[in-house]
Write an enzyme that holds these catalytic residues in place. Structure first.
Site, PDB file in Angstrom:
ATOM      1  N   CYS A 109     -10.488  -4.590   2.727  1.00 42.54           N
ATOM      2  CA  CYS A 109      -9.357  -3.686   2.551  1.00 42.54           C
ATOM      3  C   CYS A 109      -9.721  -2.341   3.155  1.00 42.54           C
ATOM      4  CB  CYS A 109      -9.058  -3.531   1.058  1.00 42.54           C
ATOM      5  SG  CYS A 109      -7.723  -2.376   0.691  1.00 42.54           S
ATOM      6  N   HIS A 151      -2.117  -9.782  -0.415  1.00 41.65           N
ATOM      7  CA  HIS A 151      -2.952  -8.575  -0.474  1.00 41.65           C
ATOM      8  C   HIS A 151      -2.083  -7.307  -0.429  1.00 41.65           C
ATOM      9  CE1 HIS A 151      -6.779  -6.342   0.749  1.00 41.65           C
ATOM     10  NE2 HIS A 151      -5.830  -5.454   0.970  1.00 41.65           N
ATOM     11  N   GLU A 152      -1.129  -7.266   0.507  1.00 42.04           N
ATOM     12  CA  GLU A 152      -0.302  -6.055   0.665  1.00 42.04           C
ATOM     13  C   GLU A 152       0.657  -5.867  -0.506  1.00 42.04           C
ATOM     14  OE1 GLU A 152      -1.270  -3.972   2.791  1.00 42.04           O
ATOM     15  OE2 GLU A 152      -2.601  -5.405   3.744  1.00 42.04           O
ATOM     16  N   HIS A 155      -0.959  -4.352  -3.415  1.00 37.55           N
ATOM     17  CA  HIS A 155      -1.084  -2.888  -3.308  1.00 37.55           C
ATOM     18  C   HIS A 155       0.115  -2.174  -3.935  1.00 37.55           C
ATOM     19  CE1 HIS A 155      -4.676  -1.822  -1.067  1.00 37.55           C
ATOM     20  NE2 HIS A 155      -4.421  -2.668  -0.101  1.00 37.55           N
TER      21      HIS A 155
HETATM   22 CO    CO Z   1      -5.791  -3.387   1.289  1.00 36.03          CO
END
Ligand code: CO
Length: 184
Positions: A109, A151-152, A155
């Site tokens: 990341c 993953h995004e 966030h």
């Molecule tokens: Co990231």
């Protein structure tokens, strides 16, 4: 101009991001923001970037896995990860549904710079969101694209891969290459 990417420990990375209105998405300020975030992602370089990573708690993220980023990578590694080029896409106010068995690979990341760890992720996902024009879109993805989406979108909910990683697999990027941990 590009943004500075905030690092783990900054509270914005742990906040629930807020949804954008249609009017906001179509405003010049969000259009400009999307362009600057795209430039920031490309300069990093990264395959995804979420607004909290530049300090803004907004449900806005983007993905792009360019052909030229893939060219330096062993084709066997790309095949194992089901990693194929993904054209630039903007993801706003997403909901994600996980599907398929979990698969385990090292990921990193831009906000946890210099580290990598094994993260189990669903192999397939379905994402319903708005695009850069505020039009509703459905993204069905598998393999690495599905991993980047998870993953995004994490966030946007204040979640980082370190919350999901196999803790004992954590390594510096340098040692990941040195001990060939990524190609086990
Ligand atoms: Co990231």
């Amino acid at each position: 101009m590009t943004f500075k990417i905030v690092q783990v420990g900054h509270p914005v990375l742990r906040q629930q991001a807020r949804a954008l209105s249609i009017a906001e998405i179509q405003s010049p300020s969000i259009r400009d923001l999307i362009g600057l975030m795209r430039d920031t992602m490309r300069e990093a370089p990264g395959v995804g970037l979420a607004a909290p990573q530049i300090g803004l708690p907004l449900q806005l993220a983007m993905i792009e896995d360019r052909e030229d980023l893939l060219q330096g990578i062993d084709p066997a590694v790309l095949a194992e990860r089901e990693r194929r080029p993904v054209p630039f896409q903007v993801i706003i106010n997403p909901t994600i549904t996980l599907d398929g068995p979990e698969v385990e690979f090292f990921e990193g990341c831009l906000s946890v710079a210099g580290f990598s760890a094994i993260v189990p992720r669903a192999r397939r996902v379905r994402v319903e969101c708005l695009d850069h024009n505020a039009d509703p879109v459905v993204i069905e993805a598998s393999g690495w694209h599905a991993r980047i989406l998870q993953h995004e979108i994490d966030h946007l909910q204040g979640t980082l891969y370190i919350d999901r990683m196999q803790a004992r697999s954590l390594t510096t990027m340098e040692n990941l290459g040195r001990y060939r941990l990524g190609s086990r």
